[in-house]
Motif scaffolding. Structure first.
Motif, short mmCIF file in Angstrom:
data_model
loop_
_atom_site.label_atom_id
_atom_site.label_comp_id
_atom_site.label_asym_id
_atom_site.label_seq_id
_atom_site.Cartn_x
_atom_site.Cartn_y
_atom_site.Cartn_z
N MET A 16 0.85 -1.18 0.00
CA MET A 16 0.00 0.00 0.00
C MET A 16 0.89 1.23 0.00
O MET A 16 2.05 1.17 0.41
N LEU A 17 0.35 2.34 -0.47
CA LEU A 17 1.10 3.59 -0.41
C LEU A 17 0.82 4.29 0.90
O LEU A 17 -0.33 4.36 1.35
N ASP A 18 1.87 4.85 1.50
CA ASP A 18 1.66 5.66 2.69
C ASP A 18 1.38 7.10 2.27
O ASP A 18 1.30 7.43 1.08
N ALA A 19 1.23 7.99 3.24
CA ALA A 19 0.84 9.37 2.95
C ALA A 19 1.87 10.10 2.11
O ALA A 19 1.55 11.05 1.38
N ALA A 20 3.12 9.64 2.15
CA ALA A 20 4.19 10.26 1.37
C ALA A 20 4.40 9.59 0.02
O ALA A 20 5.33 9.95 -0.71
N GLY A 21 3.55 8.61 -0.31
CA GLY A 21 3.67 7.93 -1.59
C GLY A 21 4.69 6.82 -1.61
O GLY A 21 5.06 6.34 -2.69
N LEU A 38 -10.45 -7.81 -0.87
CA LEU A 38 -11.09 -6.69 -1.55
C LEU A 38 -12.53 -6.47 -1.12
O LEU A 38 -13.17 -5.52 -1.58
N THR A 39 -13.07 -7.30 -0.26
CA THR A 39 -14.42 -7.08 0.26
C THR A 39 -14.41 -5.90 1.22
O THR A 39 -13.35 -5.44 1.66
N ALA A 40 -15.59 -5.44 1.57
CA ALA A 40 -15.69 -4.32 2.51
C ALA A 40 -14.98 -4.65 3.83
O ALA A 40 -14.27 -3.82 4.40
N ALA A 41 -15.16 -5.88 4.31
CA ALA A 41 -14.52 -6.29 5.56
C ALA A 41 -13.00 -6.35 5.40
O ALA A 41 -12.26 -5.93 6.30
N GLY A 42 -12.55 -6.88 4.28
CA GLY A 42 -11.12 -6.98 4.04
C GLY A 42 -10.46 -5.62 3.94
O GLY A 42 -9.37 -5.39 4.49
N LEU A 43 -11.10 -4.69 3.25
CA LEU A 43 -10.55 -3.34 3.11
C LEU A 43 -10.58 -2.60 4.44
O LEU A 43 -9.67 -1.81 4.74
N ALA A 44 -11.62 -2.83 5.24
CA ALA A 44 -11.68 -2.19 6.56
C ALA A 44 -10.51 -2.61 7.42
O ALA A 44 -9.95 -1.81 8.18
N ARG A 45 -10.13 -3.87 7.30
CA ARG A 45 -8.98 -4.36 8.07
C ARG A 45 -7.69 -3.65 7.65
O ARG A 45 -6.89 -3.23 8.50
N ARG A 47 -7.55 -0.69 6.20
CA ARG A 47 -7.69 0.74 6.50
C ARG A 47 -7.35 1.03 7.95
O ARG A 47 -6.93 2.15 8.29
N ALA A 48 -7.52 0.05 8.82
CA ALA A 48 -7.24 0.24 10.24
C ALA A 48 -5.75 0.18 10.57
O ALA A 48 -5.34 0.51 11.69
N LEU A 49 -4.93 -0.22 9.60
CA LEU A 49 -3.49 -0.34 9.85
C LEU A 49 -2.83 1.03 9.92
O LEU A 49 -3.27 1.99 9.28
N ASP A 50 -1.73 1.09 10.66
CA ASP A 50 -0.87 2.27 10.65
C ASP A 50 0.20 2.03 9.59
O ASP A 50 1.13 1.25 9.78
N ALA A 51 0.03 2.69 8.44
CA ALA A 51 0.94 2.45 7.31
C ALA A 51 2.39 2.71 7.69
O ALA A 51 3.30 2.02 7.21
N GLU A 52 2.61 3.70 8.54
CA GLU A 52 3.99 4.06 8.90
C GLU A 52 4.68 2.94 9.68
O GLU A 52 5.91 2.91 9.76
N SER A 53 3.91 2.02 10.25
CA SER A 53 4.51 0.92 11.01
C SER A 53 4.88 -0.27 10.14
O SER A 53 5.55 -1.20 10.61
N LEU A 54 4.47 -0.25 8.89
CA LEU A 54 4.75 -1.36 7.98
C LEU A 54 6.13 -1.21 7.35
O LEU A 54 6.62 -0.08 7.15
#
Length: 281
Positions: A16-21, A38-45, A47-54
């Motif tokens: 996924m892309l973080d806020a800085a691309g 790609l389901t609503a439930a899968g995407l919600a999971r 979306r809840a991640l902290d991208a900066e921690s990946l």
């Protein structure tokens, strides 16, 4: 969110892309950008991640096709009235549907390989719709609830195979590398109106296509509803929604791709693609 797949062909990792691309690796969270992810439930999971921690991907890796394990690649023909006019066809009263083989799918910047004997290979910038939750005979007013997001598609076509070899269009649409998708999947919440997206395509720096999804004959919601009447749409299925005018077939005289040509295409908010055309080895 902007979701993607990166790495060498056949060994792509989810990201996924973080806020800085920057590309952040999702390999420790999901197996692929595909299926139930790609389901609503899968995407919600996700979306809840902290991208900066990946973990951050190193260097500038290749972008693969933005969606993996695509079950169906459904295309819509003559879905822009001005494109129908340039090809001499009538504006359809119902959506014209055909399939593109999933083996045509490749990365957004991969080389496009002209098939053996090709003399009329052509370009088509299109809005791709990626299905999220299962859609089966859904009403128009609820159709977008079944969309995971959107991406750029180059629906390449070998016009001689498509129009002069008999049968259906699928033969001219399904050559290997004739389905670049990506660079990423932009989730539905980041595209407020899929019927107001500027799109363009240039070959060797000359802009042939310059359109907007507002001129579609049948909009995204109509297409999802209509297609789901005839077949169930599963997570990760892609609908390529048609192209605006400016294809090579419509030039006077027609212009077709040749080895060494470079295509550059984009849709507002969804990213860019760049492909070099090469001869069949």
């Amino acid at each position: 969110m902007k979701l993607l797949r990166y790495g060498e062909p056949g060994r792509e990792r989810p990201g996924m892309l973080d806020a800085a691309g920057r590309i952040r690796d999702l390999g420790g969270v999901v197996e692929d950008i595909a299926g139930d992810v790609l389901t609503a439930a899968g995407l919600a999971r996700l979306r809840a991640l902290d991208a900066e921690s990946l973990p951050q991907a190193a260097g500038r890796p290749r972008h693969g096709a933005a969606v993996g394990r695509v079950g169906k690649f459904i295309c819509v023909g003559l879905n822009y009235s001005d494109h129908a006019a340039e090809t001499g066809a009538a504006v359809p009263e119902q959506p014209i549907l055909f399939m593109k083989a999933t083996s045509a799918i490749c990365g957004p910047d991969d080389d496009v390989v002209l098939p053996r004997g090709s003399v009329k290979s052509d370009w088509e910038v299109e809005l791709g719709v990626v299905i999220g939750d299962l859609a089966r005979d859904v009403p128009v007013e609820r159709a977008l609830e079944h969309v995971a997001g959107y991406l750029v598609v180059n629906d390449l076509s070998e016009r001689e195979f498509q129009l002069e070899h008999g049968g259906q269009w699928v033969k001219g649409k399904s050559c290997d590398t004739f389905g670049p998708i990506g660079p990423w999947l932009v989730t539905r919440d980041e595209v407020p109106d899929p019927q107001d997206l500027a799109m363009s395509l240039a070959v060797n720096g000359y802009r042939y296509q310059d359109g907007n999804t507002r001129t579609m004959v049948f909009g995204v919601a109509e297409l999802v509803s209509y297609i789901s009447r005839y077949m169930s749409l599963h997570p990760g299925d892609i609908i390529s929604t048609g192209t605006p005018p400016g294809v090579g077939l419509g030039q006077k005289p027609p212009v077709y791709l040749k080895p060494g040509d470079v295509m550059e295409l984009q849709i507002a908010g969804l990213g860019r693609q760049r492909q070099r055309v090469v001869a069949c080895p």
